[in-house]
Design a protein around this motif. Structure first.
Motif, PDB file in Angstrom:
ATOM      1  N   ALA A 120      39.631  20.683  18.846  1.00  0.00           N
ATOM      2  CA  ALA A 120      40.494  20.387  19.986  1.00  0.00           C
ATOM      3  C   ALA A 120      40.160  19.003  20.505  1.00  0.00           C
ATOM      4  O   ALA A 120      39.093  18.448  20.212  1.00  0.00           O
ATOM      5  CB  ALA A 120      40.314  21.429  21.093  1.00  0.00           C
ATOM      6  N   ILE A 332      44.703  21.929  21.595  1.00  0.00           N
ATOM      7  CA  ILE A 332      44.030  22.730  20.570  1.00  0.00           C
ATOM      8  C   ILE A 332      44.605  22.377  19.206  1.00  0.00           C
ATOM      9  O   ILE A 332      45.824  22.436  18.999  1.00  0.00           O
ATOM     10  CB  ILE A 332      44.205  24.238  20.851  1.00  0.00           C
ATOM     11  N   TYR A 338      38.794  27.583  17.747  1.00  0.00           N
ATOM     12  CA  TYR A 338      38.731  27.414  19.197  1.00  0.00           C
ATOM     13  C   TYR A 338      38.440  28.747  19.885  1.00  0.00           C
ATOM     14  O   TYR A 338      37.667  28.801  20.849  1.00  0.00           O
ATOM     15  CB  TYR A 338      40.050  26.845  19.714  1.00  0.00           C
TER      16      TYR A 338
END
Length: 362
Positions: A120, A332, A338
């Motif tokens: 990200a 993201i 993530y």
């Protein structure tokens, strides 16, 4: 100035390759820039880079500093984040339409570079920009951040009248009790770093449920920040009866002074009100040094008395600064990884996990 896309040259350089003088001169010409845009700030981190766009005469028209950081030991190369404490900076020579286009192109170029390299990309809450629409166009989720800013162009008496009643009382008490304040620029602050770190350790131990010591700033980091070459950086310390009571790291860019880091020993400040008195002396110092604003650093955007950071808000708000709001965001690039990191971050204050984290960092 009208720029054609074919006239622009995009380049990414490391902090070691950067022509620091040229970059900092460019930064100083941009109204929204802060210390967090300068080479002095990014020199404190490994893996710092600058995406710079030039016109066909070699002049910088836009740029953004960033870093690529690992967030886990041993397998960190699989979990990297892109991070910037600055939005894209654009030359003041461009008109509004051109500036907006070039700013979006600059961030877009960086996103393309980061794809496949990071999970990200975050534009942090240290920014002082208003780019919500632009960031949303690029796919970012947007958050608001806020700070309190004291206008130092006002008379000191006027500034002090804006203090809360409780803060006025605390400042007076600190003065009566003989709290001593020392504000030291650059390397002259080195002898005080150990006292500041002692206060940090006390603070983090007291608030270990709300503070992760992953964010503890060690002596080498503080030396790096205080060793700034292009901007003034200060370490301010307050002592009561010879004991370190409160400290603050102050950074500057142009005519703005920013409260970057703070630490205190509550057992000492409760008696002496040294924290309040320290910032009163910082305000006096900043005004006398020619700064135009004192930025208290971030505050909770929506203060909530039930949250651990509410006390920070009450303390800073007691100095009567003007609230300013800005835009930052997160993009993201790898949803699966993530989600893994997000779950780990929720457990980062777990004492067992922290023990293994420290062990692996050695």
């Amino acid at each position: 100035m009208l720029l054609k896309m074919s006239d622009l040259i995009v380049n990414i350089v490391s902090i070691q390759e950067l022509e620091a003088g040229e970059w900092n001169e460019f930064v100083a010409s941009i109204p929204e820039s802060t210390f967090f845009c300068t080479s002095d700030w990014w020199s404190a981190f490994k893996d710092s880079f600058f995406l710079i766009i030039r016109n066909n005469t070699g002049e910088i028209v836009s740029g953004i500093p960033f870093r690529i950081a690992s967030v886990l030991p041993l397998i960190g190369h699989l979990f990297r984040f892109g991070w910037s404490d600055s939005s894209a900076l654009v030359s003041e020579k461009l008109n509004e339409v051109e500036a907006s286009r070039i700013k979006q192109q600059t961030i877009g170029e960086l996103i393309n570079y980061l794809k496949g390299k990071v999970i990200a990309f975050t534009v942090s809450s240290k920014v002082r920009s208003f780019d919500a629409k632009l960031l949303m166009n690029l796919g970012f989720s947007i958050e608001k951040c806020a700070t309190l800013i004291i206008d130092l162009s006002k008379d000191l008496d006027v500034i002090c009248k804006s203090f809360s009643k409780g803060n006025k009382s605390s400042v007076h008490k600190g003065e009566v009790l003989g709290v001593k304040v020392s504000i030291n620029e650059g390397v002259s602050g080195y002898p005080y770093i150990s006292d500041y770190c002692r206060l940090q350790r006390t603070l983090f131990e007291r608030k270990k449920r709300g503070y992760s010591d992953i964010y503890y700033k060690d002596e080498s980091y503080l030396r790096s920040i205080l060793g700034a070459h292009y901007n003034r950086v200060y370490l301010a310390m307050a002592y009561y009866n010879g004991m370190p009571a409160a400290g603050a790291v102050l950074i500057s860019c142009k005519k703005q002074l920013i409260y970057y880091l703070g630490a205190s020993d509550s057992s000492v400040t409760r008696v002496s009100q040294a924290s309040n008195y320290l910032h009163y002396e910082i305000i006096k110092f900043a005004k006398a040094s020619g700064f135009l604003t004192y930025d208290f650093g971030n505050i909770p955007f929506t203060p909530d008395s039930g949250k651990p950071d509410y006390g920070v808000y009450v303390f800073k708000n007691g100095f009567g600064g003007m609230r300013k709001e800005y835009d930052h965001g997160n993009l993201i690039l790898n949803k699966f990884k993530y989600r893994i990191i997000w779950r780990l971050r929720q457990a980062e204050n777990n004492p067992i996990l922290l023990f293994f984290y420290r062990l692996l960092k050695r």
